[in-house]
Design a protein around this motif. Sequence first.
Motif, short mmCIF file in Angstrom:
data_model
loop_
_atom_site.label_atom_id
_atom_site.label_comp_id
_atom_site.label_asym_id
_atom_site.label_seq_id
_atom_site.Cartn_x
_atom_site.Cartn_y
_atom_site.Cartn_z
N TYR A 288 9.10 6.12 51.35
CA TYR A 288 8.31 7.33 51.62
C TYR A 288 8.04 7.46 53.11
N GLY B 205 -2.26 8.55 41.27
CA GLY B 205 -0.92 8.59 40.73
C GLY B 205 -0.92 9.30 39.39
N LEU B 206 0.06 10.15 39.19
CA LEU B 206 0.17 10.91 37.95
C LEU B 206 1.34 10.41 37.13
N SER B 207 1.23 10.50 35.83
CA SER B 207 2.30 10.06 34.96
C SER B 207 3.58 10.84 35.22
N GLY B 208 4.69 10.12 35.35
CA GLY B 208 5.97 10.78 35.56
C GLY B 208 6.26 11.15 36.99
N TYR B 209 5.32 10.91 37.87
CA TYR B 209 5.52 11.24 39.28
C TYR B 209 5.64 9.94 40.07
N SER B 210 6.54 9.92 41.02
CA SER B 210 6.73 8.71 41.83
C SER B 210 6.06 8.83 43.18
N THR B 211 5.07 9.70 43.31
CA THR B 211 4.37 9.84 44.58
C THR B 211 2.87 9.66 44.36
N LEU B 212 2.19 9.35 45.45
CA LEU B 212 0.74 9.26 45.46
C LEU B 212 0.17 10.40 46.29
N GLN C 71 -5.69 4.25 43.24
CA GLN C 71 -5.52 3.09 44.10
C GLN C 71 -6.41 3.24 45.34
N PHE D 45 -3.09 11.16 48.67
CA PHE D 45 -4.17 10.46 49.37
C PHE D 45 -5.30 11.40 49.74
N THR E 39 7.95 3.03 39.54
CA THR E 39 6.88 3.31 38.60
C THR E 39 6.71 2.16 37.64
N ASN F 5 -3.05 8.83 36.05
CA ASN F 5 -2.68 7.62 35.34
C ASN F 5 -3.16 6.36 36.04
N ASN F 6 -3.25 6.41 37.35
CA ASN F 6 -3.91 5.32 38.05
C ASN F 6 -4.51 5.82 39.35
N LEU G 151 2.94 3.34 32.13
CA LEU G 151 2.76 4.79 31.92
C LEU G 151 3.55 5.62 32.92
N ARG G 152 4.58 5.00 33.50
CA ARG G 152 5.44 5.65 34.47
C ARG G 152 4.67 6.20 35.66
N ALA G 153 3.54 5.61 35.95
CA ALA G 153 2.82 6.00 37.17
C ALA G 153 3.21 5.06 38.28
N ILE G 154 3.09 5.54 39.48
CA ILE G 154 3.59 4.81 40.63
C ILE G 154 2.84 3.50 40.84
#
Lengths: 111, 117
Positions: free
Chosen positions: B33, A92-99, A33, A101, B97, A30-31, B100-103
């Motif tokens: 984190y 970053g994936l949709s619905g996930y709150s982690t990245l 960085q 690297f 988030t 989804n994004n 699109l609910r991405a971080i």
Amino acid sequence: SQQGEEDPQALSIQEGENATMNCSYKTSINNLQWYRQNSGRGLVHLILIRSNEREKHSGRLRVTLDTSKKSSSLLITASRAADTASYFCATGLSGYSTLTFGKGTMLLVSP
Amino acid sequence: DGGITQSPKYLFRKEGQNVTLSCEQNLNHDAMYWYRQDPGQGLRLIYYSQIVNDFQKGDIAEGYSVSREKKESFPLTVTSAQKNPTAFYLCASSSGTGALRAINEQFFGPGTRLTVL
């Protein structure tokens, strides 16, 4: 498993030249960085590009994203010795709150 | 002056000891984190917390423990069960988030370098 993988692992250029680093990833995102890390320091966020964007600029930085090839590139124009650092991409994936690297590209800019 | 702080900067531990690394943020971020970085490597996620009194294991949680009793604080304990704890530890925070609910972007502290003697 690591999502992003940077290429090259190391890059050495002269001041004034452009530096290009690439990042490839495996699954839909989804994004994406980009972060910078000076030796022995924390990471600093540079730019975020969303999956529906193709290009983004910030000062001397230009980021492109090609979702069909699952790749991104970071271009630093007119590099300076102060740009010497490691550069990481993170996905970053949709619905996930982690990245996730990658391992980074080490950039050395010589005066 | 908003930011995220870590202490100490350098930490030495004898084998068999537990040590706790501090991480504090005044950015009013919900998510925090912990990452581990080995030489020439990327960041690997140890634990993360999206809200007070809740946390989840990351990719390499074995031998580590965390707590999140306050929004501002997310300490990491490296236990004697961690077989190879010598590394650079980074704490980060995020507003959570976004589209699109991405971080969203993460803000990092300066890191703690842990060495086992």
